[in-house]
Design an enzyme around this catalytic site. Structure first.
Site, PDB file in Angstrom:
ATOM      1  N   GLU A 195     -11.741  -0.335  -2.787  1.00 41.67           N
ATOM      2  CA  GLU A 195     -11.092   0.113  -1.552  1.00 41.67           C
ATOM      3  C   GLU A 195      -9.960   1.047  -1.927  1.00 41.67           C
ATOM      4  OE1 GLU A 195      -9.277  -3.141   0.568  1.00 41.67           O
ATOM      5  OE2 GLU A 195      -8.455  -4.041  -1.229  1.00 41.67           O
ATOM      6  N   ASP A 245       0.816  -1.213   0.000  1.00 46.47           N
ATOM      7  CA  ASP A 245       0.000   0.000   0.000  1.00 46.47           C
ATOM      8  C   ASP A 245       0.856   1.271   0.000  1.00 46.47           C
ATOM      9  OD1 ASP A 245      -2.113  -1.867   0.471  1.00 46.47           O
ATOM     10  OD2 ASP A 245      -1.735  -1.750   2.624  1.00 46.47           O
TER      11      ASP A 245
END
Ligand code: FUB
Length: 698
Positions: free
Chosen positions: A231, A30
């Site tokens: 997401e 991420d």
């Protein structure tokens, strides 16, 4: 690994040179990249292997995300990354579960000199994720977390956009993608919270027959996005377009299939939408790594996408690693789909290790495999199975290398093949070539720990200018290549720029006339150079031409047997004069040779009671004689270092002698069998202190 952790604890940044993935010392996912003070900082989440449960306890899920802290990494060139260590841990968050291992995708922005770090964490009380904020005065922390999570922001993957007018917006993933204005304090959302009903999931999150509890939520749902799981929102502005980018599962899940995430995007002229869905930025990972998560930024005029993949953990897609690639836009602002590469971005200096398995392009038959399947962090290698195989690697900077440089390559091969490193493509000019056969494996290698890889060297045949691409080709049997490096040769000698010189601070004489190596074919072993051999050969003018009575001149030629040899004026850059390197630089024979070196030292008055102190690799003989008034006595050597020896300063000393007023000639003969010949010499006084009060004139 222990040393590494200790270095980070002590606050030493760890430099990591990288292609894709960019982080090699740990798993990280991420990656949110931000530019602060002209440097890129990457704030990833930190995947770890889940700790094993205590006996009798459930512990943490072994097949799920597991993250206990955050590190930050920085780079100025997107190639060399520094790990600044841990900036926030799960134990440091008052509202978080200290053993939750749920520190998922974060973000960090700077406002008025303060750094605001937004992070999700599992809550200590109740279920689900909260999103907290921690602050610091520096982008590398230490960050201090607020005692409570941000009210109304429940979910994961926060992202903050600081708009041109100074207004900040927060986006997160929680029952779809939501966005809200932040207050000026950057720690609270602006506007009323609304009561929202938790959706009933199959299997139920509320007791049978009861409605699930309501909770208070901030902001608004982002409108205009496609159906399907979403997401990891990342919002950025380019010109007057806002881009809402997000991981998205586009495949059909209704038939029980498990399609993986793409990276997709929508555009709007308003930071909170409504959004116009535009499509894919990056397709699903081809190896079925389920997640992808990204950030996009402009740095020094180029746009980049940071994303992740499970490179080091091919069988477990919850342990991931960050990548970077370039990203570009069409004239109408839409994004050109990115094809992920292993080469990544940035320029690789030729003198750093070039991991060729992180290629730009390759022929289809080339395979990339782990060096060690038990420790994947040891990286990969490329195997070129045939004569027509090739691997290309873009953007290598040759400016740090000189034409005397050499190639070092770590290879594994069958006998009788040649690895060629070419410029640009498989037909390009050959930069260097390494023959690999039984002889070279015996004469020119170092084995690594596994005992199967060879590190071979070869001189440069051609040096590309500036930044260019390289392409390796195998020219025989199958060959595997781990890495290659083009090294600058150390400058062992300088050219002479002044008519006189002094001994160095320790009295070593560095300026010499050296004759090109004289062939000495019988010198197969250094053990041969006994005292008698030396007397019969080196001290015998019939066998070895003596450079007296006159000092030779630079460039002067002499004949010996069938050899025509030249004298060279040299200045050694080190206290020891590296004869082997001298011969190598001239591309003359380096082994089974004999060297003559001569220098003149001029004294203002007699310097009595000094000793000549010398060391050599291998055997050597030394003479000191006044240039005028030569006698049979002073024609004798003052020192002999016989047999097989390493060069050690002051290894042998002459008897006391007098350096005469005026010119004195110091000369030596050094033999080299199969070794790396060099010598060092100085004069020392009665107390062993260096004598330096004379001038060297050659
Ligand atoms: O890293 C944990 C979660 O996986 C992130 O929060 C998601 O975006 C996905 O990448």
């Amino acid at each position: 690994m222990k040393t590494l952790n200790l270095m980070i604890l002590l606050g030493f940044p760890l430099a990591i040179t990288a292609q894709n993935p960019i982080i090699h010392n740990q798993f990280a996912a991420d990656p949110t990249a931000r530019v602060f003070n002209d440097k890129v900082y990457v704030y990833p989440s930190h995947d770890i292997i889940p700790p094993k449960p205590e006996p009798g306890q459930n512990g943490v899920r072994q097949d799920w995300f597991c993250m206990a802290d955050y590190h930050v990494f920085s780079s100025e060139n997107l190639t060399d990354w520094t790990d600044h260590g841990v900036i926030l841990s799960q134990e440091d968050v008052q509202w978080g579960n200290p053993a939750g291992y749920s520190m998922w995708a974060p973000d960090c922005v700077e406002k008025n000199g303060k750094y605001y770090f937004y992070f999700p964490d599992g809550q200590k009380i109740g279920r689900g994720f909260g999103i907290g904020v921690a602050t610091a005065d520096s982008p590398v922390g230490p960050f201090t977390a607020e005692p409570e999570p941000i009210k109304g922001v429940s979910g994961i993957d926060p992202c903050v956009l600081l708009d041109n007018d100074g207004q900040a917006y927060i986006y997160w993933s929680g029952m779809g993608i939501r966005g809200a204005k932040l207050k000026d304090n950057m720690k609270e959302v602006d506007g009323e919270l609304q009561a929202m009903q938790m959706p009933q999931r199959p299997g139920g999150n509320a007791p049978q027959g009861q409605t699930p509890p309501a909770f208070m939520v901030a902001g608004q749902q982002m409108e205009g996005l496609p159906d399907g799981f979403k997401e990891g929102p990342f919002v950025f502005r380019r010109g007057d377009w806002y881009y809402l980018t997000f991981p998205w599962v586009r495949g059909d899940t209704s038939n029980g299939a498990n399609p993986t995430e793409t990276l997709a995007y929508a555009m709007s002229k308003n930071p909170l939408g409504p959004w116009d869905f535009k499509g894919i930025i990056m397709a699903e990972h081809s190896n079925r790594c389920w997640t992808n998560h990204h950030s996009i930024l402009e740095y020094k005029g180029q746009w980049y996408i940071f994303y992740h993949h499970n490179d080091y953990s091919p069988r477990d897609d919850k342990r991931r690693s960050p990548h970077i690639d370039k990203i570009a836009f069409n004239a109408d602002g839409t994004i050109i789909e990115v094809k992920p590469t292993l080469r990544g971005v940035g320029v690789t200096p030729a003198n750093s290790r070039i991991e060729i398995d992180r290629f730009s392009t390759k022929s289809d038959d080339v395979s990339i495999l782990f060096n060690d399947t038990l420790n994947t962090f040891r990286g990969w290698h490329a195997t070129l199975p045939s004569k027509t195989s090739w691997v290309r690697y873009n953007d290598v900077d040759f400016s740090s290398v000189n034409a005397n440089g050499y190639l070092t390559v770590c290879v594994k091969a069958n006998a009788n093949t040649t690895l060629k490193v070419r410029e640009r493509d498989a037909k390009g000019k050959v930069i260097a070539q390494v023959p690999i056969n039984v002889v070279s494996q015996m004469g020119n290698f170092r084995r690594d720990m596994s005992g199967r890889w060879l590190t071979l060297t070869a001189p440069l045949l051609y040096l590309p200018k500036g930044i260019s691409d390289i392409c390796i080709t195998g020219e025989g049997d199958s060959i595997s290549v781990d890495w290659l490096q083009i090294k600058k040769r150390p400058e062992y000698f300088s050219s002479i720029s002044s008519p006189t010189a002094s001994p160095d601070e320790q009295g070593f004489i560095r300026r010499w006339m050296i004759l090109e190596p004289i062939d000495n074919p019988e010198a197969n072993s250094n053990l041969l150079f006994s005292f008698t051999y030396m007397q019969d050969n080196l001290a015998n003018p019939a066998k070895l031409p003596k450079p007296l009575p006159n000092m030779p001149r630079d460039g002067q030629k002499v004949k010996h047997d069938k050899q025509s040899l030249t004298w060279h004026a040299t200045e050694s850059n080190t206290y020891n004069v590296r004869l082997f390197r001298f011969a190598d630089l001239l591309q003359k024979a380096t082994y089974r040779v004999c060297f003559w070196a001569v220098t003149t030292i001029e004294c203002e008055e007699d310097i009595p009671n000094v000793r000549l102190a010398a060391g050599s690799n291998g055997a050597s003989m030394w003479w000191v004689e006044p240039a005028e008034g030569k006698t049979a006595e002073n024609d004798k050597p003052v020192l002999m270092l016989e047999s097989d020896r390493r060069m050690v300063a002051d290894d042998g000393m002459s008897n006391r002698l007098t350096l005469k007023k005026g010119r004195n000639i110091v000369r030596c003969a050094v033999v080299n069998g199969p070794g790396l010949s060099d010598f060092c010499v100085r004069f020392v006084d009665e107390k062993g202190k260096p004598v330096t009060k004379y001038t060297i004139k050659n």
